[in-house]
Design a protein around this motif. Structure first.
Motif, PDB file in Angstrom:
ATOM      1  N   GLY A  70       0.810  -1.209   0.000  1.00  0.00           N
ATOM      2  CA  GLY A  70       0.000   0.000   0.000  1.00  0.00           C
ATOM      3  C   GLY A  70       0.843   1.257   0.000  1.00  0.00           C
ATOM      4  O   GLY A  70       2.061   1.220  -0.142  1.00  0.00           O
ATOM      5  N   GLY A  71       0.148   2.396   0.177  1.00  0.00           N
ATOM      6  CA  GLY A  71       0.837   3.684   0.192  1.00  0.00           C
ATOM      7  C   GLY A  71       0.220   4.699  -0.745  1.00  0.00           C
ATOM      8  O   GLY A  71       0.913   5.605  -1.220  1.00  0.00           O
ATOM      9  N   ALA A  72      -1.084   4.582  -1.023  1.00  0.00           N
ATOM     10  CA  ALA A  72      -1.814   5.545  -1.851  1.00  0.00           C
ATOM     11  C   ALA A  72      -1.228   5.667  -3.248  1.00  0.00           C
ATOM     12  O   ALA A  72      -1.337   6.720  -3.879  1.00  0.00           O
ATOM     13  CB  ALA A  72      -1.874   6.917  -1.170  1.00  0.00           C
ATOM     14  N   TRP A  73      -0.628   4.605  -3.743  1.00  0.00           N
ATOM     15  CA  TRP A  73       0.035   4.569  -5.048  1.00  0.00           C
ATOM     16  C   TRP A  73       1.172   5.583  -5.144  1.00  0.00           C
ATOM     17  O   TRP A  73       1.749   5.775  -6.208  1.00  0.00           O
ATOM     18  CB  TRP A  73      -0.943   4.838  -6.203  1.00  0.00           C
ATOM     19  N   ASP A 179     -13.494   1.641  -6.421  1.00  0.00           N
ATOM     20  CA  ASP A 179     -14.309   2.498  -7.278  1.00  0.00           C
ATOM     21  C   ASP A 179     -13.647   3.869  -7.350  1.00  0.00           C
ATOM     22  O   ASP A 179     -13.615   4.600  -6.356  1.00  0.00           O
ATOM     23  CB  ASP A 179     -15.718   2.596  -6.696  1.00  0.00           C
ATOM     24  N   LEU A 180     -13.112   4.221  -8.517  1.00  0.00           N
ATOM     25  CA  LEU A 180     -12.454   5.516  -8.710  1.00  0.00           C
ATOM     26  C   LEU A 180     -13.351   6.514  -9.430  1.00  0.00           C
ATOM     27  O   LEU A 180     -12.888   7.533  -9.941  1.00  0.00           O
ATOM     28  CB  LEU A 180     -11.143   5.351  -9.477  1.00  0.00           C
ATOM     29  N   PRO A 195      -5.113  11.150  -4.150  1.00  0.00           N
ATOM     30  CA  PRO A 195      -4.228  10.077  -4.620  1.00  0.00           C
ATOM     31  C   PRO A 195      -4.735   9.428  -5.904  1.00  0.00           C
ATOM     32  O   PRO A 195      -3.937   9.040  -6.766  1.00  0.00           O
ATOM     33  CB  PRO A 195      -4.232   9.083  -3.453  1.00  0.00           C
ATOM     34  N   GLU A 196      -6.062   9.337  -6.044  1.00  0.00           N
ATOM     35  CA  GLU A 196      -6.630   8.741  -7.253  1.00  0.00           C
ATOM     36  C   GLU A 196      -6.308   9.592  -8.481  1.00  0.00           C
ATOM     37  O   GLU A 196      -5.977   9.061  -9.552  1.00  0.00           O
ATOM     38  CB  GLU A 196      -8.139   8.584  -7.096  1.00  0.00           C
TER      39      GLU A 196
END
Length: 292
Positions: A70-73, A179-180, A195-196
Motif C-alpha cells: 500500500g501507500g496511496a500509489w 471504485d475511482l 491520490p486517485e
C-alpha cells in the motif's frame, strides 16, 4: 568499438537471464532473496522484488503469493504488509513461506514516476518474469494468488480480474479502493489533488474512461477467480463501501467471493487488537492456501 557495442558490454544482464542473488536462510528452512530485478523500464529505475521460498519439506512446485504493498500509489515499500505486521517475528512473508507458499513482494512504479496503468503493467511484468524463471525457483505460476493491502489491494484486484495468461487462482484484498468514479468522502472525483487523481494523471471525473478501467467494480466478471475481501467498518480513508460494492459486483457476475467486514477497524487495522489482526492474517493465509 562503437558506443553501442560498449554499452552492450558494460550493461547489467537483463533480468530474464541475470543470475539470482544468493539466498539468506531463515527459520524452518525458508530462504529469502532480496532485491531481485524482474523488469527494466526505459529511463526509470530497475524494478525489483523480494522472493520468499519455502523450506525443503515443502511440496514443490510451490503455490505463489504475489504481494502488492500500500501507500496511496504514491509511497510504500514492497516488504511492508502494514503497521500491525511490522514488529512480527517471524514476519508475515516468512510465515507464508513456512506454510508452503512462495511469496513475491513486488515493486511497482509509483504515481510520482508514472501514471496508470503503469503500476498494473509492472505487476504483469513480474508475473511474466516469475513464469519464465518458475522451474529455477520451484514455483507454480498457475497457482498464483494476488494479495494486496490498501492501494496494493486495488492493484491486486485489477490484476486478478484482468490477467489471463495465465489466469490467477485467487485474490486476498485488504481494504482496497474499488471504485475511482463515485464520490465517497474524503474522495472527490472532481479534485486534482487526491491520490486517485495523481494515479490517473488527472481528476477522475475528467477522464471517465480511464477511471472506469482503473475501477475493480467495473471489471467484475463470471470467470473471476475466488476473492477474499476484508475491510474495516470504521475505515475513514477507504470507506468500507468499496469492499462491499466489489463483493456485490462479483456476486452479481456469478463469481466466488467472501466478504468480511471488521467492526471497530480503521484503515490499516488501526483500532483492532493484535489478536484480531492475527486472526485476519491467519484466515487470509488459509484462503490463499485453499485456492492456490
Amino acid at each position: 568499438m562503437t558506443p553501442g557495442e560498449l554499452l552492450a558490454l558494460i550493461a547489467a544482464p537483463h533480468p530474464d537471464v541475470a543470475p539470482l542473488p544468493p539466498a539468506a536462510g531463515r527459520a524452518a528452512g525458508v530462504r529469502v532473496l532480496r532485491g531481485v530485478p524482474y523488469g527494466v523500464v526505459e529511463g526509470g529505475r530497475p524494478l525489483e522484488l523480494d522472493l520468499w521460498l519455502p523450506g525443503p519439506e515443502a511440496q514443490l512446485p510451490a503455490p505463489l503469493v504475489l504481494f502488492a504493498h500500500g501507500g496511496a500509489w504514491r509511497r510504500g515499500r514492497r516488504d511492508d504488509m502494514g503497521v500491525h505486521t511490522r514488529p512480527w517475528e517471524p514476519g508475515p512473508f516468512e510465515r507464508l513461506a513456512a506454510a508452503g507458499s512462495a511469496v513475491a513482494c513486488v515493486d511497482y512504479r509509483l504515481s510520482g514516476e508514472a501514471t496508470f496503468p503503469a503500476p498494473l503493467d509492472d505487476l504483469r511484468a513480474a508475473l511474466r518474469w516469475l513464469g519464465l524463471r518458475a522451474d529455477e525457483l520451484g514455483i507454480d505460476p498457475l497457482r498464483t494468488v494476488a494479495w494486496g493491502e490498501s492501494a496494493g489491494g486495488h492493484l491486486a484486484s485489477l490484476l486478478a480480474l484482468t490477467h489471463t495468461e495465465p489466469p490467477l487462482a485467487g485474490a486476498v484484498i485488504w481494504y482496497g479502493p474499488a471504485d475511482l468514479e463515485t464520490a465517497r468522502p474524503p474522495f472527490d472525483p472532481a479534485s486534482t489533488a487526491t491520490p486517485e487523481a495523481l494515479l490517473l494523471g488527472a481528476a477522475p471525473a475528467t477522464v471517465p474512461g480511464l477511471a472506469a478501467d482503473a475501477s475493480p467494480v467495473r471489471q467484475a466478471h463470471a470467470d473471476a477467480p475466488p476473492f477474499l475481501i476484508v475491510h474495516g467498518e470504521d475505515d475513514v480513508m477507504v470507506p468500507c463501501g468499496h469492499g462491499e460494492d466489489l463483493a456485490a459486483a462479483l456476486r452479481a457476475a456469478g463469481a466466488p467471493v467472501e466478504l468480511r467486514t471488521v467492526p471497530g477497524a480503521n484503515h490499516g487495522w488501526i483500532g483492532l487488537g493484535e489478536e484480531g489482526v492475527e486472526e485476519i492474517f491467519t484466515a487470509s493465509l488459509e484462503f490463499a492456501r485453499k485456492v492456490g
